[in-house]
Design a protein around this motif. Structure first.
Motif, short mmCIF file in Angstrom:
data_model
loop_
_atom_site.label_atom_id
_atom_site.label_comp_id
_atom_site.label_asym_id
_atom_site.label_seq_id
_atom_site.Cartn_x
_atom_site.Cartn_y
_atom_site.Cartn_z
N SER A 169 0.87 -1.17 0.00
CA SER A 169 0.00 0.00 0.00
C SER A 169 0.91 1.23 0.00
N PRO A 170 0.49 2.33 -0.62
CA PRO A 170 1.35 3.51 -0.71
C PRO A 170 1.42 4.29 0.60
N VAL A 171 1.87 3.61 1.66
CA VAL A 171 1.98 4.25 2.97
C VAL A 171 3.07 5.32 2.96
N VAL A 172 4.21 4.99 2.36
CA VAL A 172 5.34 5.91 2.32
C VAL A 172 5.09 6.97 1.26
N ARG A 173 5.18 8.22 1.68
CA ARG A 173 4.90 9.32 0.75
C ARG A 173 6.12 10.16 0.43
N ARG A 174 7.23 9.84 1.08
CA ARG A 174 8.50 10.50 0.75
C ARG A 174 9.60 9.44 0.78
N PHE A 175 10.48 9.52 -0.19
CA PHE A 175 11.61 8.57 -0.25
C PHE A 175 12.90 9.36 -0.25
N PRO A 176 13.97 8.80 0.31
CA PRO A 176 14.00 7.55 1.09
C PRO A 176 13.32 7.76 2.44
N MET A 177 12.90 6.64 3.09
CA MET A 177 12.15 6.72 4.33
C MET A 177 12.59 5.63 5.30
N VAL A 178 12.79 6.00 6.55
CA VAL A 178 12.95 5.04 7.64
C VAL A 178 11.56 4.74 8.17
N PRO A 179 11.08 3.49 8.10
CA PRO A 179 9.75 3.18 8.62
C PRO A 179 9.76 3.10 10.14
N GLY A 180 8.60 2.74 10.69
CA GLY A 180 8.48 2.63 12.14
C GLY A 180 7.61 3.74 12.70
N ILE A 181 6.33 3.43 12.95
CA ILE A 181 5.38 4.49 13.32
C ILE A 181 5.44 4.83 14.80
N ASP A 182 6.27 4.15 15.58
CA ASP A 182 6.43 4.52 16.97
C ASP A 182 7.81 4.09 17.47
N PHE A 183 8.20 4.67 18.61
CA PHE A 183 9.47 4.29 19.23
C PHE A 183 9.49 4.75 20.68
N ALA A 184 10.39 4.13 21.44
CA ALA A 184 10.69 4.55 22.81
C ALA A 184 12.20 4.62 22.94
N GLY A 185 12.68 5.65 23.61
CA GLY A 185 14.11 5.80 23.74
C GLY A 185 14.48 6.92 24.69
N THR A 186 15.72 7.40 24.56
CA THR A 186 16.27 8.40 25.46
C THR A 186 16.73 9.61 24.67
N VAL A 187 16.40 10.79 25.17
CA VAL A 187 16.80 12.03 24.50
C VAL A 187 18.32 12.16 24.51
N VAL A 188 18.87 12.43 23.33
CA VAL A 188 20.30 12.68 23.18
C VAL A 188 20.57 14.17 23.25
N SER A 189 19.77 14.93 22.53
CA SER A 189 19.91 16.39 22.53
C SER A 189 18.56 17.02 22.26
#
Length: 329
Positions: free
Chosen positions: A52-72
């Motif tokens: 499905s044409p989910v990606v609307r800009r290329f190139p693209m890193v997928p992944g609609i969510d994430f959890a992590g730690t602020v670097v800056s």
């Protein structure tokens, strides 16, 4: 440099691969986050496979969510070392997403990681579980209370459905779980489902109005399933619709709405305002047992997500795929 999944397109041909990326290539944003965990969602699978044409800009890193730690951060709302969560906002579609070791996003897209959850658990919940919480809260806002009748959940073995079953059961609702995998009945009962319904029962064209069965619904399917769910709602029942796994078309009539006063509520998790997001995560922190959550999780590595995407689209994945984004030891 950092590792990530990159989707690209050349002369109409889409490719997806894990590769080294340059931090200078990250999109604009006030906050840079070192991603600990992401997930593989249905939308991510559509993006990775090009189904499905989910990606609307290329190139693209997928992944609609994430959890992590602020670097800056150039925004005072977040400081280096803060634990954060992101769901939606078009990441993985128009803005680089969570299936990479670094992400850079506007500060307003982030919320603090609830203390009740580790980053892994937060992504075990992910956008799917957060969407389930939005559905459960919407039912309550519309006056659907425990004891008024069963709540039917379609796609109950999936990410949204499994968390919805668990949340509703914890809140005292009687849950009817619809699944195309009846062999998973014990898993659904462990989450709190009182009734297991074979998806085939609701997959064929039905009556404009059917026997009144349910006081509420969480629907991830759309299509004929949603039409049949609406037809079998009790008087003034409430249906929350948040997916299209069974199709975007909706072969229904207005009969349930004008004869039974049924309400159909659309649930959008991508652009939901901050108060709704915070309320959903509070609901999850209060009503979702992290120990129970473990039965929903399957941890995979960044290198496995491309091969797993077709399995997810084929309905062969139970519960939640949590992606450990950090480079393998």
């Amino acid at each position: 440099m950092f590792r990530g999944v990159l989707i690209d397109k050349h002369e109409g041909q889409q490719t997806a691969a894990v590769q080294m990326l340059d931090e200078a290539s990250l999109p604009e944003g006030e906050v840079t986050v070192r991603v600990a965990y992401s997930t593989l969602n249905y939308k991510d699978a559509l993006a990775l496979t090009g189904a499905s044409p989910v990606v609307r800009r290329f190139p693209m890193v997928p992944g609609i969510d994430f959890a992590g730690t602020v670097v800056s951060s150039s925004n005072p709302a977040f400081q280096p070392g803060d634990a954060v969560v992101l769901n939606g906002w078009g990441v993985g579609e128009v803005h680089w997403g969570g299936l990479a070791e670094l992400a850079r996003v506007p500060a307003k897209w982030l919320i603090p990681l609830p203390p009740a959850f580790t980053p892994r658990q937060a992504m075990g919940i992910g956008t799917a579980g957060y969407t389930a919480a939005l559905c459960v809260l919407a039912l309550a806002r519309q006056g659907v209370q425990p004891g008024q009748g069963p709540i039917v959940v379609t796609g109950a073995n999936g990410g949204v459905g499994s968390v919805a079953v668990a949340l509703l059961a914890r809140r005292g609702y009687e849950v009817a779980a619809v699944t195309g995998r009846p062999q998973e009945a014990e898993f659904l009962r462990a989450l709190g489902a009182k009734e297991i319904i074979d998806r085939a029962e609701l997959s064929q064209p039905g009556k404009p109005l059917d026997k009144e069965r349910w006081a509420g619904a969480v629907d991830v399917a759309g299509g004929q399933l949603l039409a049949n769910v609406c037809a079998a709602m009790r008087y003034r029942g409430v249906v929350t619709a948040c997916g299209l796994a069974a199709g975007m078309a909706w072969p229904a009539t207005v009969a349930p709405f004008i004869l039974r006063g049924v309400s159909l509520l659309g649930i959008d998790s991508v652009m939901a305002p901050l108060p709704d997001r915070l309320a959903a995560w509070q609901c999850l922190a209060e009503d979702l047992d992290p120990a129970l959550l473990e039965s929903l999780l399957r941890e995979v590595t960044l290198d496995e997500v491309i091969a797993l995407a077709p399995e997810l689209l084929a309905g062969q994945v139970r519960g939640r795929l949590v992606v450990r984004v950090g480079a393998p030891a």
